[in-house]
Design a protein around this motif. Structure first.
Motif, PDB file in Angstrom:
ATOM      1  N   ARG A 136       4.796  -6.380  44.566  1.00  0.00           N
ATOM      2  CA  ARG A 136       3.832  -5.815  43.593  1.00  0.00           C
ATOM      3  C   ARG A 136       3.528  -6.686  42.396  1.00  0.00           C
ATOM      4  O   ARG A 136       2.830  -6.617  41.490  1.00  0.00           O
ATOM      5  CB  ARG A 136       4.006  -4.479  43.349  1.00  0.00           C
ATOM      6  CG  ARG A 136       3.842  -3.438  44.530  1.00  0.00           C
ATOM      7  CD  ARG A 136       4.382  -1.993  43.968  1.00  0.00           C
ATOM      8  NE  ARG A 136       3.995  -0.875  44.997  1.00  0.00           N
ATOM      9  CZ  ARG A 136       3.014  -0.430  45.111  1.00  0.00           C
ATOM     10  NH1 ARG A 136       1.917  -0.369  44.207  1.00  0.00           N
ATOM     11  NH2 ARG A 136       2.835   0.722  46.194  1.00  0.00           N
ATOM     12  N   THR A 138       3.974 -10.261  42.107  1.00  0.00           N
ATOM     13  CA  THR A 138       3.869 -11.521  42.551  1.00  0.00           C
ATOM     14  C   THR A 138       2.595 -11.586  43.534  1.00  0.00           C
ATOM     15  O   THR A 138       2.383 -10.975  44.266  1.00  0.00           O
ATOM     16  CB  THR A 138       4.890 -12.342  42.917  1.00  0.00           C
ATOM     17  OG1 THR A 138       4.486 -13.882  43.162  1.00  0.00           O
ATOM     18  CG2 THR A 138       5.738 -11.674  44.311  1.00  0.00           C
ATOM     19  N   ASP A 139       1.955 -12.945  43.556  1.00  0.00           N
ATOM     20  CA  ASP A 139       1.099 -13.354  44.551  1.00  0.00           C
ATOM     21  C   ASP A 139       1.552 -14.140  45.471  1.00  0.00           C
ATOM     22  O   ASP A 139       0.917 -14.489  46.715  1.00  0.00           O
ATOM     23  CB  ASP A 139      -0.215 -14.036  43.931  1.00  0.00           C
ATOM     24  CG  ASP A 139      -0.938 -13.271  43.238  1.00  0.00           C
ATOM     25  OD1 ASP A 139      -1.186 -11.895  43.307  1.00  0.00           O
ATOM     26  OD2 ASP A 139      -1.535 -13.805  41.963  1.00  0.00           O
ATOM     27  N   HIS A 140       3.107 -14.222  45.267  1.00  0.00           N
ATOM     28  CA  HIS A 140       3.723 -15.287  46.331  1.00  0.00           C
ATOM     29  C   HIS A 140       4.630 -14.518  47.207  1.00  0.00           C
ATOM     30  O   HIS A 140       5.886 -14.413  47.183  1.00  0.00           O
ATOM     31  CB  HIS A 140       4.489 -16.282  45.451  1.00  0.00           C
ATOM     32  CG  HIS A 140       3.591 -17.153  44.525  1.00  0.00           C
ATOM     33  ND1 HIS A 140       2.405 -17.908  44.821  1.00  0.00           N
ATOM     34  CD2 HIS A 140       3.690 -17.217  43.075  1.00  0.00           C
ATOM     35  CE1 HIS A 140       1.982 -18.127  43.487  1.00  0.00           C
ATOM     36  NE2 HIS A 140       2.673 -17.838  42.573  1.00  0.00           N
ATOM     37  N   PRO A 151       1.259  -6.935  50.687  1.00  0.00           N
ATOM     38  CA  PRO A 151      -0.088  -7.417  50.322  1.00  0.00           C
ATOM     39  C   PRO A 151       0.047  -9.101  50.149  1.00  0.00           C
ATOM     40  O   PRO A 151       1.057  -9.445  49.878  1.00  0.00           O
ATOM     41  CB  PRO A 151      -0.180  -6.754  49.116  1.00  0.00           C
ATOM     42  CG  PRO A 151       1.023  -6.200  48.531  1.00  0.00           C
ATOM     43  CD  PRO A 151       1.708  -5.831  49.852  1.00  0.00           C
ATOM     44  N   ARG A 152      -0.986  -9.602  50.364  1.00  0.00           N
ATOM     45  CA  ARG A 152      -0.904 -11.083  50.272  1.00  0.00           C
ATOM     46  C   ARG A 152       0.016 -11.797  50.897  1.00  0.00           C
ATOM     47  O   ARG A 152       0.224 -13.048  50.515  1.00  0.00           O
ATOM     48  CB  ARG A 152      -1.130 -11.352  48.605  1.00  0.00           C
ATOM     49  CG  ARG A 152      -2.184 -10.733  48.062  1.00  0.00           C
ATOM     50  CD  ARG A 152      -2.149 -10.992  46.285  1.00  0.00           C
ATOM     51  NE  ARG A 152      -0.589 -10.493  46.004  1.00  0.00           N
ATOM     52  CZ  ARG A 152      -0.542  -9.315  45.794  1.00  0.00           C
ATOM     53  NH1 ARG A 152      -1.445  -8.164  45.976  1.00  0.00           N
ATOM     54  NH2 ARG A 152       0.672  -8.923  45.131  1.00  0.00           N
ATOM     55  N   GLU A 154       1.933 -14.115  53.321  1.00  0.00           N
ATOM     56  CA  GLU A 154       1.730 -15.377  54.372  1.00  0.00           C
ATOM     57  C   GLU A 154       3.049 -15.505  55.310  1.00  0.00           C
ATOM     58  O   GLU A 154       4.236 -15.500  55.057  1.00  0.00           O
ATOM     59  CB  GLU A 154       1.870 -16.676  53.769  1.00  0.00           C
ATOM     60  CG  GLU A 154       1.409 -17.968  54.278  1.00  0.00           C
ATOM     61  CD  GLU A 154       1.420 -19.140  53.409  1.00  0.00           C
ATOM     62  OE1 GLU A 154       1.728 -20.335  53.917  1.00  0.00           O
ATOM     63  OE2 GLU A 154       1.191 -18.917  52.385  1.00  0.00           O
TER      64      GLU A 154
END
Length: 363
Positions: A136, A138-140, A151-152, A154
């Motif tokens: 929640r 970070t985007d990484h 979420p998000r 990879e």
């Protein structure tokens, strides 16, 4: 460049962090790496043994239910956050990479407070509380399993040691069997319950030993460092080698044609990386993630799966022995397992971490 790694408690959190550390150092020999841990985890032994700096912060386990212990959590967590933030300040961290465990929660919150870029790696199909929090912030976010619900996220696989991903089982098989006192030309079963062993696997395999021997199958049985057998296998041929612990699992994998094992995330990742088929026996308690780890491998033809309650000597004789007696089937299953493996997760994640750290420096 200075990287802080947070992952502790179990080998499932620590080994991917150390594999990433090795990959970072290969890409940049001058990189500074500091590992965060707690005094109650395996990291106190594993991290220094691999030559990395370990800094400890207080462990703050979160109660799974509403208990009086819950009232002490905010104060203890604040202390752990301050400790983690102080370490990041001292090493001038450019990026924090978290792998879960008790140490990850205060590390994520400390990094957020200090404006240090956060990277999350979740090895399991069902993320733990720490990594759900970290995701929640970070985007990484990177995962070892394709269907991890973050979420998000990879999917990159699980970073593994170079001695595992670089293993050529066929070329070192004879040497590996000699290392353990096994014959070079007999089908070989590896039995292992993971780093702590598993009593149900130990009992079932030992009881099946006479039939396996009569069929010409030799066994390498790793019972676990804290386990003992009520009755040792009688001496004879083929060999039935019992060890409490193996620190060269690469050689154990190379010696084997098939494995009987639990299905933790690291075990599944290592077996598919080296192309070793297995009969997986998921841990009978917990949140069911061990079954989720093994299901894709079994569906692809790289293994079998049986419930712990259904694992008996008869099951081994009826299901594993026919595979070991059929070299063509062993090859087919090995190839299927290998297709499910990821050998580049350490380098892939290391490059992304360096990129994220560099972008953070440029802001």
């Amino acid at each position: 460049m200075r990287v802080v790694l947070a992952g502790g408690g179990t080998a499932g959190h620590i080994e991917p962090a150390l594999a990433l550390a090795d990959a970072l150092r290969r890409l940049d020999p001058n990189i500074g790496i500091t590992c965060l841990g707690t005094e109650r985890g395996l990291e106190t032994r594993l991290v220094p043994a691999r030559g990395y700096e370990l800094q400890l912060v207080p462990a703050v386990p979160l109660p799974r239910a509403i208990t009086p212990q819950l009232l002490s959590v905010p104060g203890r967590l604040a202390g752990a956050i301050n400790a983690a933030a102080g370490i990041m300040d001292r090493v001038q961290a450019d990026v924090l990479v978290g792998f879960g465990g008790y140490v990850a929660t205060p590390a994520y919150l400390a990094a957020r407070r200090r404006g240090v870029p956060i990277v999350v790696h979740e090895a399991n199909p069902r993320p733990g509380l720490a990594n759900r929090l970290g995701a929640r912030l970070t985007d990484h976010v990177f995962t070892g399993h394709q269907n991890t619900p973050l979420p998000r996220a990879e999917h990159v696989g699980i970073p593994l040691r170079r001695e595992i991903v670089g293993l050529d089982r066929l070329s070192v098989g004879d040497k590996a069997r000699s290392w353990f006192g096994l014959e070079a030309d007999l089908p070989t079963l590896l039995v292992t319950g993971g780093s702590q062993g598993a009593r149900s696997l130990n009992q079932a395999a030992l009881a099946a030993a006479p039939v396996l021997r009569r069929a010409g199958v030799q066994v390498l049985h790793v019972i676990g460092p804290k386990n003992t057998l009520e009755e040792e296998p009688p001496p004879g041929d083929p060999q039935y080698v019992v060890l409490q612990y193996v620190d060269r699992m690469d050689l154990a994998y190379a010696a084997a044609d098939f494995a009987l094992c639990r299905s933790g995330a690291m075990t599944c990742a290592e077996l598919t990386a080296v192309g070793l088929p297995a009969a997986y026996i998921p841990l009978p308690h917990g949140n069911g993630e061990q079954r989720l780890n093994a299901e894709p491998i079994v569906q692809a033809g790289g293994g079998l799966m049986v419930d712990d309650a259904d694992l008996t000597p008869e099951w081994i004789i009826q299901n594993v022995l026919p595979i070991l007696s059929d070299p063509e089937r062993v090859v087919t299953m090995s190839e299927a397992a290998s297709r499910m493996g990821r050998k580049d997760a350490d380098v892939t994640l290391a490059r992304r971490v360096l990129q994220i750290a560099a972008e953070g420096r440029g802001r």
